[in-house]
Structures are given as structure tokens and as C-alpha cells.
Enzyme design. Structure first.
Site, mmCIF file in Angstrom:
data_model
loop_
_atom_site.group_PDB
_atom_site.id
_atom_site.type_symbol
_atom_site.label_atom_id
_atom_site.label_comp_id
_atom_site.label_asym_id
_atom_site.label_seq_id
_atom_site.Cartn_x
_atom_site.Cartn_y
_atom_site.Cartn_z
ATOM 1 N N ARG A 103 -60.963 55.406 58.129
ATOM 2 C CA ARG A 103 -60.863 54.495 56.992
ATOM 3 C C ARG A 103 -61.698 53.242 57.292
ATOM 4 O O ARG A 103 -61.821 52.839 58.459
ATOM 5 C CB ARG A 103 -59.401 54.091 56.793
ATOM 6 C CG ARG A 103 -59.178 53.261 55.555
ATOM 7 C CD ARG A 103 -57.754 52.715 55.505
ATOM 8 N NE ARG A 103 -57.583 51.934 54.291
ATOM 9 C CZ ARG A 103 -56.682 50.978 54.135
ATOM 10 N NH1 ARG A 103 -55.845 50.680 55.116
ATOM 11 N NH2 ARG A 103 -56.611 50.308 53.015
ATOM 12 N N HIS A 104 -62.247 52.626 56.236
ATOM 13 C CA HIS A 104 -62.972 51.362 56.427
ATOM 14 C C HIS A 104 -62.071 50.323 57.112
ATOM 15 O O HIS A 104 -60.846 50.441 57.102
ATOM 16 C CB HIS A 104 -63.455 50.823 55.074
ATOM 17 C CG HIS A 104 -62.323 50.615 54.121
ATOM 18 N ND1 HIS A 104 -61.462 49.550 54.216
ATOM 19 C CD2 HIS A 104 -61.885 51.377 53.100
ATOM 20 C CE1 HIS A 104 -60.542 49.657 53.285
ATOM 21 N NE2 HIS A 104 -60.772 50.754 52.587
ATOM 22 N N GLY A 105 -62.686 49.267 57.630
ATOM 23 C CA GLY A 105 -61.930 48.219 58.311
ATOM 24 C C GLY A 105 -61.284 47.231 57.351
ATOM 25 O O GLY A 105 -61.317 47.424 56.122
ATOM 26 N N ALA A 134 -58.901 50.804 59.283
ATOM 27 C CA ALA A 134 -59.582 51.556 60.347
ATOM 28 C C ALA A 134 -58.756 52.721 60.887
ATOM 29 O O ALA A 134 -59.021 53.236 61.973
ATOM 30 C CB ALA A 134 -60.027 50.634 61.494
#
Ligand code: NAG
Ligand code: NAG
Ligand code: NAG
Length: 465
Positions: A87-89, A397
């Protein structure tokens, strides 16, 4: 009588002193400051939570790895392939949530009569710095989330996430087109190129069909995403007794009439506390609007939403990830085949960056975190021990790592899954045992390997006829 009383006092005094003398030296100043910065409700932030709350050993050292997570493998095992779905931060709130946060702030500024010092603090000192144009962008902390995750994965899998593999083009990067994902991917790459002083440009591909399958799965869009009825349980819970109590307690603390504190406003308080903490590591006065009991209710409301929108609530939620499921298994199969032929694996590592909405359907399709009873509007108390808990599984993340090993036992391959760097037990496999044989895991998922067809599953029901 008196003697006993006196002894008792002495004993209490003694116990008190020994607690002080034993614990104070252990808490050096830095540590004490770090922990007092953490809101007591930070463990319940669901998808708005810090990765460090799931892995507290990272507080103070973002490059620390727990190598014992891989100990279940015999020393003869050699890692041959790794896929990570990440996952994105940490990011800014979306425009929609910023609007609600501003509404709550204005409500307090103009109407709250609460006497607590933190109400004053919000009114006098809080700078409403969130603006709608922040719209979900990655923040500096989010860059660090991915840079350091890259470093930790290189420590956990040194022969795969390596300088040689990177320079040899054997580490593939795929990302969702969303700016926060692309920037997370850049940060992950920078984590590696900085670590090894690599000068060359490293490519990445954008692939929304793979990393944002939920947008292109017509049946999911029609039956769940655009269908308000799909979240009926969430709507019921939001006006139910538990949530009502959270709103009333918050209204009492603020000195506001009950009807002004809607579910949107409790949500905004939860978000303000969570974002101030995730972005700035600040334990803000917003966190005083909710106590631990309230936060547990809010956590459930959010889990309920994820459950019905992305998890087990509707079958199409998980089936929409068939394309990603096959993508992972086809790469595992290819690596297994190339390894069997004695050659090196052509694609050693695949780093794929997406969303919580990418990970959750996949985890669900794979059968992880499934409770016996569905999460509903009426079983909050009974679900206190549920395994479906996004605060644990989907912080910023969040990552699912699937690693394939050649353990030399006559060509037997083993596979291990890690979620947020902790071992996951595949459904149907013995818990705590060595990583299972790849052939056993494959057999368990055979019905999906044969039937989980993205095109077919995602066709609109009307078109099925
Ligand atoms: C390290 O991993 C092991 C195995 O998963 C776990 O039991 C242990 O608690 C972890 N240690 C830390 C500091 O997280
Ligand atoms: C992504 O990173 C670039 C370069 O560092 C920066 O200019 C841009 O504002 C970032 N975008 C987002 C959405 O964070
Ligand atoms: C995206 O990934 C899917 C699944 O692996 C693949 O079929 C498709 O060709 C890819 N699209 C692009 C634009 O690379």
C-alpha cells in the site's frame, strides 16, 4: 491489627519504590518522549494508522528487521522469488474528509462551550492547516515509509533484493497511476538506489488493470461501489446505540447539543487525531474528543465498512482481485519452472504498489482474516476478538510479501507469506510449522487457479443471462 496495617503500608511503600527504581533508568528521556507522543487511541486508527503501531520495534529505528520471522525455514532453503504487494505510504486526507474536518473545527470554534483546557487549546491554538487541494497526496512521512521498507526488505531477503538484481533489471516495479502510489514507488526505488549508490535510472510500469482492478470490474462498481444498499450494515451501525453514545459523549465534552454531533463529526474528530499523529507525530488535543471505548467503536464502524465494501461482505469484492491473484501465481509458477530447469529466475522480485483497496480484496480472496460470523450492525460486542481488524492489517505502507524458496529436498519448493513483515499462515496449512510446500498451497487454491476469471466474474449480472 495495627501491626498488620503498618506492615501493609511499608510493603506498599516498598513496592512503590521498587517500581520507581527498577523502571525509571530503563526509560531514557528520548524513549519517554517518544511514547508519550503516542495517543492512547492510536491502536484503533484502522487504515489511517501508522505502520509503527503494528511494528513497534521500528519506533526509534526504521531500518530494524526481525529476522526471526524467517526462522521457520531450514537453513538449506534458498530464496528464488519474491512478490510484494504494498500500500502507498502515509498521505494527506482526501478533499471530502478535509471538508468534514473543517466543518467540525468551525463548529467548535463558534459553538463549543466545553470548559476543558484542550477545548480552549483547539479554539486558541489550533491552526486549521488542512486544505482540499492536499487531496490524498503522499506526505514526507509516506516517502520515509517506503524508503525504509525497501531497506528492510533488502535485509530480510539479501540475495533477491540486492544491488546485482537491481542493476541486472531483475527487480520489476509496477504501480497504480495514483500520484501517492507513483511517489511511493519512487521512494521505494530511492531507498534501494541510495543504499547501494546506484546511479542508473530504474524503470517502473503503471498498470491500473492490475493495481486498481476495483475501478475496472464492472460488476463490483455496479453492485457494491455505486450501490448504497451494499453498505446497509454500515449505515445501520452509524445510527445505532454504540455510535450514538460516542456522539453524545463527544457533544458533552465539547458542550454542544447532541444533534450537532453526527457520525460525520465523530469521524472528523477521529481523522484529525489520526492525521495529526500520522503526518506530524503529534498527540493533538483532537485526540481528547474520543476515549479508548469510543475509539474501539469507531474502529468497528470502519472495519464494518471495509468488510462490506472490500472484504467478505460481498463475494464480488474479493473476486475483483482475480487478475492480481493470477498475476502472482503465474510468476511463482514461472520462477518454479525456470528454477527446475536449473537456470536463474528471470524475474527475481516484483514490487507492486497500490491501495488498501488493492490489498484487502486479495487477502480476502486468499482466505486470510476470516471470522466465523459476519461483521454486522448488531454484533459489535460479539466481534471484540475478531481477526478482521484493519488497524492490524492495513496501516499505511501495509504489505503482503510472498516468497518462494528452493529447499533442496528433491526439488521441493516452499512458500512463505508475510503480512507487514510478520508470518501469515495459509488457510488449510498447519500454523507455526515450517513454510508449506508450494505444491500444497497451490493445491489449496486450485479452484481459484482454475476458475477465478476476472472477465467472467466482473461481467454485469444482466450480461450473464
Ligand atoms: C519477531 O518475530 C517473531 C516471530 O514472528 C515474534 O514472535 C516476535 O514477537 C517478533 N519480535 C518483535 C520485536 O517484533
Ligand atoms: C511527487 O513527487 C514529486 C517529486 O518529488 C513532487 O514534485 C510531487 O509534488 C509529488 N506528488 C505528490 C502527489 O505527492
Ligand atoms: C497489466 O497487467 C495485466 C496482468 O498482468 C496484463 O495482462 C496487462 O497487459 C498489463 N497492462 C499493461 C498496460 O501493462
Amino acid at each position: 491489627m495495627r501491626g498488620i496495617y503498618f506492615t501493609c503500608i511499608l510493603y506498599t511503600l516498598y513496592a512503590f519504590l521498587s517500581v520507581i527504581t527498577c523502571c525509571v533508568p530503563m526509560l531514557n528521556n528520548a524513549q519517554a518522549t517518544v511514547t508519550s507522543n503516542i495517543p492512547t487511541i492510536a491502536r484503533y486508527f484502522t487504515t489511517k494508522g501508522r505502520y509503527e503501531e503494528v511494528n513497534p520495534h521500528l519506533i526509534g529505528d526504521l531500518d530494524a528487521v526481525n529476522t526471526s520471522v524467517l526462522q521457520a525455514l531450514s537453513p538449506g532453503c534458498r530464496e528464488i522469488h519474491l512478490t510484494a504487494i504494498i500500500r502507498h505510504g502515509t498521505r494527506y486526507p482526501t478533499a471530502r474528509n478535509v471538508k468534514k474536518m473543517q466543518t467540525l473545527y468551525n463548529l467548535i470554534l463558534h459553538k463549543a462551550s466545553g470548559k476543558d483546557s484542550w477545548v480552549r487549546e483547539i479554539k486558541d491554538n489550533f491552526d486549521m492547516w488542512y486544505t482540499e487541494d492536499m487531496d490524498g497526496r503522499l506526505v514526507e512521512k509516506g516517502v520515509l515509509d517506503h524508503k525504509h521498507l525497501a531497506v528492510r526488505l533488502s535485509k530480510l531477503f539479501p540475495s533477491l533484493v540486492s544491488r546485482e538484481m537491481l542493476r541486472g533489471g531483475k527487480i520489476r516495479f509496477v504501480t497504480s497511476s495514483k500520484h501517492r502510489c507513483v511517489n511511493s514507488t519512487l521512494a521505494f526505488k530511492r531507498g534501494l538506489t541510495d543504499l547501494w549508490s546506484v546511479e542508473e535510472e530504474v524503470e517502473h510500469e503503471v498498470n491500473d488493470t492490475l493495481m486498481r482492478f476495483f475501478d475496472v470490474c464492472a460488476r463490483f462498481v455496479d453492485e457494491v461501489d455505486q450501490n448504497p444498499g451494499a453498505l446497509a450494515e454500515v449505515d445501520k451501525f452509524n445510527i445505532g446505540p454504540e455510535m450514538q453514545r460516542v456522539g453524545e459523549k463527544m457533544a458533552d465534552r465539547l458542550g454542544l447539543p447532541y444533534n450537532l454531533i453526527t457520525a460525520d463529526m465523530t469521524g472528523a474528530a477521529f481523522h484529525l487525531c489520526a492525521y495529526e499523529f500520522a503526518i506530524k507525530t503529534v498527540n493533538s488535543p483532537w485526540c481528547r474528543l474520543l476515549d479508548e471505548v469510543d475509539a474501539q467503536v469507531m474502529e468497528y464502524a470502519n472495519d464494518l465498512k471495509q468488510y462490506w465494501k472490500r472484504g467478505y461482505g460481498h463475494e464480488i469484492n474479493s473476486k475483483s482481485s482475480c487478475i492480481l491473484f493470477h498475476d502472482i501465481f503465474s510468476r511463482l509458477d514461472k520462477a518454479a519452472e525456470e528454477n527446475k530447469l536449473g537456470g536463474p529466475v528471470s524475474e527475481a522480485v516484483s514490487i507492486q504498489v497500490g491501495h488498501a483497496e488493492t490489498l484487502l480484496p486479495l487477502l480476502t480472496l486468499l482466505g486470510f482474516f476470516q471470522d466465523e460470523v459476519a461483521l454486522t450492525a448488531t454484533n459489535y460486542a460479539a466481534q471484540a476478538g475478531r481477526s478482521f481488524r484493519t488497524s492490524r492489517t492495513l496501516p499505511y505502507a501495509a504489505n503482503l510479501v510472498v516468497a518462494l524458496y528452493d529447499c533442496g529436498e528433491g526439488g521441493d519448493l516452499r512458500v512463505q507469506a508475510l503480512l507487514n513483515e510478520a508470518p501469515l499462515t495459509f488457510p488449510g496449512m498447519a500454523a507455526g510449522a515450517a513454510a508449506p510446500l508450494y505444491s500444497d498451497v497451490r493445491r489449496h487454491y486450485l479452484p481459484l487457479l482454475l476458475n477465478c476469471d476476472f472477465e467472467k466474474e466482473c461481467r454485469l449480472a444482466a450480461q450473464h443471462k
